[in-house]
Scaffold this motif. Structure first.
Motif, short mmCIF file in Angstrom:
data_model
loop_
_atom_site.label_atom_id
_atom_site.label_comp_id
_atom_site.label_asym_id
_atom_site.label_seq_id
_atom_site.Cartn_x
_atom_site.Cartn_y
_atom_site.Cartn_z
N CYS A 140 -13.47 14.97 -5.69
CA CYS A 140 -13.03 16.14 -4.93
C CYS A 140 -12.87 17.35 -5.85
CB CYS A 140 -11.70 15.84 -4.24
SG CYS A 140 -11.81 14.57 -2.96
N TYR A 141 -12.41 17.10 -7.07
CA TYR A 141 -12.27 18.20 -8.03
C TYR A 141 -13.62 18.80 -8.37
CZ TYR A 141 -12.09 20.39 -12.60
OH TYR A 141 -12.26 21.27 -13.66
N LYS A 142 -14.63 17.96 -8.56
CA LYS A 142 -15.96 18.48 -8.87
C LYS A 142 -16.48 19.36 -7.75
CE LYS A 142 -17.53 14.75 -11.92
NZ LYS A 142 -18.53 13.68 -12.13
N PHE A 143 -16.15 18.97 -6.52
CA PHE A 143 -16.60 19.77 -5.38
C PHE A 143 -15.92 21.13 -5.35
CE2 PHE A 143 -15.70 21.02 -0.95
CZ PHE A 143 -16.99 21.34 -0.56
N VAL A 144 -14.58 21.17 -5.46
CA VAL A 144 -13.87 22.46 -5.40
C VAL A 144 -14.15 23.30 -6.64
CG1 VAL A 144 -12.07 21.55 -3.90
CG2 VAL A 144 -11.75 21.44 -6.37
N ARG A 145 -14.45 22.63 -7.76
CA ARG A 145 -14.81 23.37 -8.97
C ARG A 145 -16.11 24.13 -8.76
NH1 ARG A 145 -16.40 19.83 -14.03
NH2 ARG A 145 -18.18 19.51 -12.62
N GLN A 146 -17.06 23.48 -8.17
CA GLN A 146 -18.34 24.12 -7.91
C GLN A 146 -18.19 25.21 -6.85
OE1 GLN A 146 -21.04 23.48 -9.63
NE2 GLN A 146 -22.38 24.90 -8.52
N LYS A 147 -17.43 24.92 -5.80
CA LYS A 147 -17.24 25.90 -4.74
C LYS A 147 -16.45 27.11 -5.23
CE LYS A 147 -15.94 26.13 0.13
NZ LYS A 147 -15.34 25.39 1.27
N GLY A 148 -15.54 26.88 -6.16
CA GLY A 148 -14.75 27.98 -6.72
C GLY A 148 -15.40 28.67 -7.89
N LYS A 149 -16.64 28.30 -8.18
CA LYS A 149 -17.42 28.92 -9.25
C LYS A 149 -16.71 28.86 -10.60
CE LYS A 149 -19.73 32.05 -6.03
NZ LYS A 149 -20.04 33.46 -5.67
N TRP A 150 -16.04 27.76 -10.84
CA TRP A 150 -15.41 27.46 -12.12
C TRP A 150 -14.27 28.43 -12.46
CZ3 TRP A 150 -17.11 23.46 -15.60
CH2 TRP A 150 -18.19 22.71 -15.12
N ARG A 151 -13.82 29.20 -11.51
CA ARG A 151 -12.68 30.11 -11.74
C ARG A 151 -11.42 29.44 -11.21
NH1 ARG A 151 -13.83 35.28 -13.21
NH2 ARG A 151 -16.01 35.91 -13.16
N LYS A 152 -10.42 29.30 -12.05
CA LYS A 152 -9.22 28.55 -11.70
C LYS A 152 -8.59 29.02 -10.39
CE LYS A 152 -4.64 27.22 -13.32
NZ LYS A 152 -3.63 27.32 -14.40
N PRO A 153 -8.33 30.33 -10.20
CA PRO A 153 -7.71 30.75 -8.94
C PRO A 153 -8.54 30.36 -7.71
CG PRO A 153 -7.61 32.52 -10.56
CD PRO A 153 -8.53 31.48 -11.11
N ARG A 154 -9.84 30.53 -7.81
CA ARG A 154 -10.69 30.23 -6.67
C ARG A 154 -10.87 28.73 -6.47
NH1 ARG A 154 -12.36 34.27 -4.08
NH2 ARG A 154 -12.45 36.36 -4.99
N VAL A 155 -10.78 27.97 -7.54
CA VAL A 155 -10.83 26.51 -7.41
C VAL A 155 -9.59 26.02 -6.66
CG1 VAL A 155 -10.70 24.35 -8.70
CG2 VAL A 155 -12.27 26.14 -9.45
N ILE A 156 -8.43 26.57 -7.01
CA ILE A 156 -7.19 26.19 -6.31
C ILE A 156 -7.25 26.63 -4.85
CG2 ILE A 156 -4.71 26.51 -6.23
CD1 ILE A 156 -4.74 26.86 -9.25
N ALA A 157 -7.71 27.86 -4.62
CA ALA A 157 -7.81 28.37 -3.26
C ALA A 157 -8.77 27.52 -2.43
CB ALA A 157 -8.26 29.82 -3.28
N SER A 158 -9.84 27.06 -3.05
CA SER A 158 -10.80 26.21 -2.35
C SER A 158 -10.18 24.86 -2.00
CB SER A 158 -12.04 26.01 -3.21
OG SER A 158 -12.95 25.12 -2.60
N ALA A 159 -9.39 24.31 -2.93
CA ALA A 159 -8.73 23.02 -2.68
C ALA A 159 -7.76 23.11 -1.50
CB ALA A 159 -8.01 22.55 -3.93
N LEU A 160 -7.10 24.25 -1.35
CA LEU A 160 -6.12 24.41 -0.27
C LEU A 160 -6.78 24.42 1.11
CD1 LEU A 160 -3.74 27.15 -1.74
CD2 LEU A 160 -3.34 24.70 -1.57
N GLN A 161 -8.05 24.67 1.17
CA GLN A 161 -8.74 24.78 2.46
C GLN A 161 -9.07 23.43 3.08
OE1 GLN A 161 -12.24 27.12 1.74
NE2 GLN A 161 -11.10 28.92 1.06
#
Length: 271
Positions: free
Chosen positions: A43-64
């Motif tokens: 799941c982390y690999k997925f949100v990491r890719q979706k968040g373009k490797w940017r920490k804030p956007r990775v966290i925001a993606s995980a919350l969705q």
């Protein structure tokens, strides 16, 4: 552990693409195993890719997504070094998102009435010790052998919110004071304490809506904690308590000096 129905379409597609193989049987079997045993790492690999490797956007993606868990947040913290943070020079306004700008989704403050309320880590240790003693004595107090309260959905939401706040996310919900209001309404005292500890404002717009909700729904312990945090005691809170016939809250508010207005006096006469 995430179920197949919890996974978004994008993750299913990504799994299929990553497992591309000439042997269709092998692909299907591999994909099926991944879907049955989805790990926080995947799941982390997925949100990491979706968040373009940017920490804030990775966290925001995980919350969705519904597969959000403490394990996923642990993976984000564990691999924090490989994630990019927002720099001082921001070429695109879309990249201006910071961790402190992310607000907690309202669904994390939902409460399932059929399950136990969350407990803090210290209370959980005390409860496990007490259950262990009762088990040795041959007693059963109705708790699950594996600590059912810790596995409840309410506990999972509490642990997730606690971890997110520790990651410097905003204590405010999607619509301002959503988290505190929903927790006060549900009588979720541990969550109220957690939010107040991280700076939740008990007075928004000159009044404490959280206190009024706690009074209306009869949560005396939550109301006491809010007043201790600075929530003002008003005649409106006393009127609501009288309307709902919460005798203990009525006595407590009057002891604190809440003065009844004419409407409240008429209601008291009818009791």
């Amino acid at each position: 552990m995430a179920r197949l129905t919890d996974l978004p379409y994008e993750l299913l597609t990504l799994l299929l693409l990553c497992s591309a193989n000439e042997s269709l049987v092998t692909v299907c079997r591999w994909t099926y195993d991944c879907l049955r045993h989805t790990s926080p790492r995947l799941c982390y690999k997925f949100v990491r890719q979706k968040g373009k490797w940017r920490k804030p956007r990775v966290i925001a993606s995980a919350l969705q997504h519904r597969f959000l868990s403490v394990g996923l947040l642990d993976q984000i913290a564990l691999h924090e070094a490989e994630l990019l943070t927002v720099g001082k020079r921001r070429k695109n306004k879309r990249d201006e998102l910071d961790v402190g700008d992310i607000r907690l989704p309202g669904r994390l403050f939902a409460v399932d009435s059929g399950e136990a309320m969350p407990v803090s880590k210290k209370a959980a240790k005390r409860q496990r010790g007490l259950n262990g003693k009762r088990k040795r004595r041959g007693c059963d107090d109705g708790m699950a052998a594996n600590g059912g309260y810790a596995a409840s959905k309410n506990q999972q939401r509490y642990d997730i919110v606690k971890r997110l706040l520790a990651m410097s996310l905003s204590v405010k919900g999607e619509r301002g004071n959503t988290g505190l209001l929903l927790s006060a309404k549900a009588g979720n005292l541990p969550m109220v304490r957690l939010l107040l500890k991280h700076g939740a404002d008990v007075v928004v717009g000159g009044e404490s809506k959280a206190l009024l909700l706690a009074v209306v729904y009869g949560h005396l312990d939550v109301a006491k904690r809010l007043v201790k945090a600075g929530a003002p005691v008003s005649s409106l809170a006393l009127r609501y308590a009288v309307q709902k016939r919460h005798s203990q809250i009525i006595a407590w508010l009057m002891k604190l000096g809440a003065a009844p207005d004419m409407a409240t006096i008429k209601l008291l006469d009818k009791l």
